[in-house]
Design an enzyme around this catalytic site. Structure first.
Site, PDB file in Angstrom:
ATOM      1  N   TYR A  32      79.046  19.741  85.562  1.00 45.50           N
ATOM      2  CA  TYR A  32      79.871  18.856  84.552  1.00 45.50           C
ATOM      3  C   TYR A  32      79.814  17.383  84.690  1.00 45.50           C
ATOM      4  CZ  TYR A  32      81.165  23.717  82.811  1.00 45.50           C
ATOM      5  OH  TYR A  32      81.281  24.841  82.227  1.00 45.50           O
ATOM      6  N   ASN A  91      76.574  33.813  82.315  1.00 47.03           N
ATOM      7  CA  ASN A  91      75.448  34.030  81.328  1.00 47.03           C
ATOM      8  C   ASN A  91      74.333  34.949  81.967  1.00 47.03           C
ATOM      9  OD1 ASN A  91      76.197  31.628  79.388  1.00 47.03           O
ATOM     10  ND2 ASN A  91      75.999  30.424  81.304  1.00 47.03           N
ATOM     11  N   LEU A 103      85.861  28.114  70.697  1.00 45.16           N
ATOM     12  CA  LEU A 103      85.973  27.602  69.214  1.00 45.16           C
ATOM     13  C   LEU A 103      84.325  27.154  68.967  1.00 45.16           C
ATOM     14  CD1 LEU A 103      89.292  25.414  69.294  1.00 45.16           C
ATOM     15  CD2 LEU A 103      89.225  27.892  68.619  1.00 45.16           C
TER      16      LEU A 103
HETATM   17  N1  NAP Z   1      79.438  28.915  81.730  1.00 40.73           N
HETATM   18  C1  NAP Z   1      79.028  28.147  80.898  1.00 40.73           C
HETATM   19  O1  NAP Z   1      77.776  28.070  80.650  1.00 40.73           O
HETATM   20  C2  NAP Z   1      79.732  27.360  79.947  1.00 40.73           C
HETATM   21  C3  NAP Z   1      79.168  26.525  78.914  1.00 40.73           C
HETATM   22  C4  NAP Z   1      80.023  25.849  78.170  1.00 40.73           C
HETATM   23  C5  NAP Z   1      81.351  25.651  78.314  1.00 40.73           C
HETATM   24  N2  NAP Z   1      81.877  26.415  79.495  1.00 40.73           N
HETATM   25  C6  NAP Z   1      83.385  26.373  79.772  1.00 40.73           C
HETATM   26  O2  NAP Z   1      83.958  26.588  78.498  1.00 40.73           O
HETATM   27  C7  NAP Z   1      84.964  25.793  78.267  1.00 40.73           C
HETATM   28  C8  NAP Z   1      85.248  25.282  76.910  1.00 40.73           C
HETATM   29  O3  NAP Z   1      84.120  25.137  76.332  1.00 40.73           O
HETATM   30  P1  NAP Z   1      84.137  24.156  74.943  1.00 40.73           P
HETATM   31  O4  NAP Z   1      84.751  22.841  75.379  1.00 40.73           O
HETATM   32  O5  NAP Z   1      82.932  24.198  74.162  1.00 40.73           O
HETATM   33  O6  NAP Z   1      85.505  24.780  74.040  1.00 40.73           O
HETATM   34  P2  NAP Z   1      85.614  24.962  72.625  1.00 40.73           P
HETATM   35  O7  NAP Z   1      87.079  24.947  72.381  1.00 40.73           O
HETATM   36  O8  NAP Z   1      84.637  25.838  71.946  1.00 40.73           O
HETATM   37  O9  NAP Z   1      85.423  23.511  72.033  1.00 40.73           O
HETATM   38  C9  NAP Z   1      86.052  22.215  72.377  1.00 40.73           C
HETATM   39  C10 NAP Z   1      85.755  21.302  71.510  1.00 40.73           C
HETATM   40  O10 NAP Z   1      86.291  21.562  70.108  1.00 40.73           O
HETATM   41  C11 NAP Z   1      87.401  20.668  69.962  1.00 40.73           C
HETATM   42  N3  NAP Z   1      88.849  21.133  69.459  1.00 40.73           N
HETATM   43  C12 NAP Z   1      89.351  21.924  69.872  1.00 40.73           C
HETATM   44  N4  NAP Z   1      90.479  22.303  69.080  1.00 40.73           N
HETATM   45  C13 NAP Z   1      90.114  21.762  67.973  1.00 40.73           C
HETATM   46  C14 NAP Z   1      90.773  21.748  66.627  1.00 40.73           C
HETATM   47  N5  NAP Z   1      91.937  22.447  66.412  1.00 40.73           N
HETATM   48  N6  NAP Z   1      90.189  20.846  65.637  1.00 40.73           N
HETATM   49  C15 NAP Z   1      89.131  20.549  65.902  1.00 40.73           C
HETATM   50  N7  NAP Z   1      88.232  20.423  66.982  1.00 40.73           N
HETATM   51  C16 NAP Z   1      89.045  21.197  68.216  1.00 40.73           C
HETATM   52  C17 NAP Z   1      87.778  19.777  71.157  1.00 40.73           C
HETATM   53  O11 NAP Z   1      87.883  18.479  70.761  1.00 40.73           O
HETATM   54  P3  NAP Z   1      89.365  17.780  71.570  1.00 40.73           P
HETATM   55  O12 NAP Z   1      89.364  17.592  72.877  1.00 40.73           O
HETATM   56  O13 NAP Z   1      89.602  16.632  70.489  1.00 40.73           O
HETATM   57  O14 NAP Z   1      90.566  18.708  71.242  1.00 40.73           O
HETATM   58  C18 NAP Z   1      86.248  19.827  71.893  1.00 40.73           C
HETATM   59  O15 NAP Z   1      85.376  18.800  71.526  1.00 40.73           O
HETATM   60  C19 NAP Z   1      84.464  24.295  78.900  1.00 40.73           C
HETATM   61  O16 NAP Z   1      85.323  23.359  79.194  1.00 40.73           O
HETATM   62  C20 NAP Z   1      83.841  24.864  80.546  1.00 40.73           C
HETATM   63  O17 NAP Z   1      84.861  25.037  81.298  1.00 40.73           O
HETATM   64  C21 NAP Z   1      81.233  27.173  80.332  1.00 40.73           C
END
Ligand code: NAP
Length: 304
Positions: free
Chosen positions: A57, A163, A216
């Site tokens: 990350y 994954n 999301l």
């Molecule tokens: N194992 C893996 O391969 C893998 C891959 C990807 C991710 N992950 C894990 O999963 C976690 C979450 O993934 P993700 O960050 O993609 O989560 P997500 O919740 O799907 O997306 C987060 C994004 O959505 C935005 N967001 C959140 N709430 C919102 C709302 N109400 N309206 C508009 N935009 C909104 C956030 O911006 P703001 O910051 O402005 O709220 C951020 O840019 C990661 O931090 C990581 O720990 C794991």
């Protein structure tokens, strides 16, 4: 308060909602320890005590950022469970020697990465270590050897994967001294593969809970420009009053939480108000027709 759950019978307890750290260094406005400390304290007040990170990350910089922040307050690390992952190596400024992005889940690499994570995070144990993605060039015996060694030495309290498909999970699990405690998979209203590809069923069969990343859909679910997002906005507006004024993001979390595999969604925001709103989603119990109504809005068609 967000409830605490066991991922499996041999896992430590984690909070049902997990705070994801992937985007911690993305926004200069929040990419500093003062802001992170405020978010970490907001998490503790809500009962969100589990942090999900990974070696890769922030192009290998987020773990160090978390470690430096936790160090600012003695005792803060012990208030959290730390999940990290290893195994993805990409060319970057830090590693000019790397020419080709690749996976490496050999025993030596897993142990070396975990020891680096411990050092960067400023801790002598990891609550959970995940192999970030299956490494097609490494045998299950070899990967298991690394995880088993770390478990035996007490450097990690539990081991899992991310994954992995059901076959890859079964194979590695068969070589472990103690069962893998989770498979961290992409799962959301815009990415429903786990309910079709067997991964969510496997977790119920073997008695572990999956972790759900990008709940999301990396924010796409909230975008009206995305056709499915637009349909979901409309459906959420229809359901909102019935669920105490719930917003689409809250309903999207409730949709994941309702699945019988009992996933632990990983929250991706850098905003405290969105952490609070997500925690409120824990109280939403979707009725059957509303769960399927959200499925229908996401798919743009009725069930087969
Ligand atoms: N194992 C893996 O391969 C893998 C891959 C990807 C991710 N992950 C894990 O999963 C976690 C979450 O993934 P993700 O960050 O993609 O989560 P997500 O919740 O799907 O997306 C987060 C994004 O959505 C935005 N967001 C959140 N709430 C919102 C709302 N109400 N309206 C508009 N935009 C909104 C956030 O911006 P703001 O910051 O402005 O709220 C951020 O840019 C990661 O931090 C990581 O720990 C794991």
């Amino acid at each position: 308060m967000i409830p605490r759950v066991f991922l499996a019978s041999n896992s430590p307890a984690f909070s049902r909602l997990v705070y994801g750290t992937w985007r911690f260094l993305d926004d200069p406005a929040t990419a500093h320890s003062d802001d992170l400390l405020k978010r970490l304290h907001a998490c503790l007040e809500l009962g969100i005590t589990t942090l999900d990170t990974a070696e890769i990350y922030g192009l290998y910089r987020v773990e160090e950022f978390i470690g430096q922040t936790l160090k600012k307050e003695p005792g803060l690390r012990e208030k959290f469970e730390i999940v990290t992952k290893s195994g993805i190596y990409v060319p970057c400024d830090f590693h000019p020697d790397r020419k080709v992005a690749h996976y490496n889940a050999t025993a030596a690499r897993i142990v070396k990465s975990a020891e680096k994570s411990l050092r960067l995070l400023g801790t002598d144990y990891l609550d959970l270590l995940l192999v970030h993605r299956p490494d097609w060039l490494t045998s299950a015996d070899e990967t298991a050897e690394g995880l088993n060694r770390l478990l035996k030495e007490g450097k990690i309290r539990s081991a899992g994967v991310s994954n992995y498909n059901v076959h890859q999970f079964d194979l590695l699990n068969s070589r472990m001294d103690q069962p893998l405690v989770t498979n961290q998979i992409e799962f959301s209203l815009l990415h429903m593969d786990p309910i079709y590809d067997g991964t969510a069923d496997q977790s119920q069969k073997l008695g572990f809970k999956p972790m759900a990343w990008s709940p999301l859909a990396k924010g796409a679910l909230m975008s009206p420009e995305n056709p499915a997002g637009a349909r979901l906005q409309k459906k959420a507006a229809e359901l909102s009053a019935k669920y105490g004024g719930a917003t689409l993001d809250q309903l999207a979390y409730a949709w994941i939480l309702a699945h019988p595999s009992q996933p632990l969604p990983i929250i991706g925001t850098n905003k405290i108000e969105r952490l609070i709103a997500t925690a409120q989603a824990m109280d939403i119990q979707l009725e059957r027709e509303d769960w399927y109504g959200l499925w229908e809005a996401a798919q743009g068609q009725s069930i087969p």
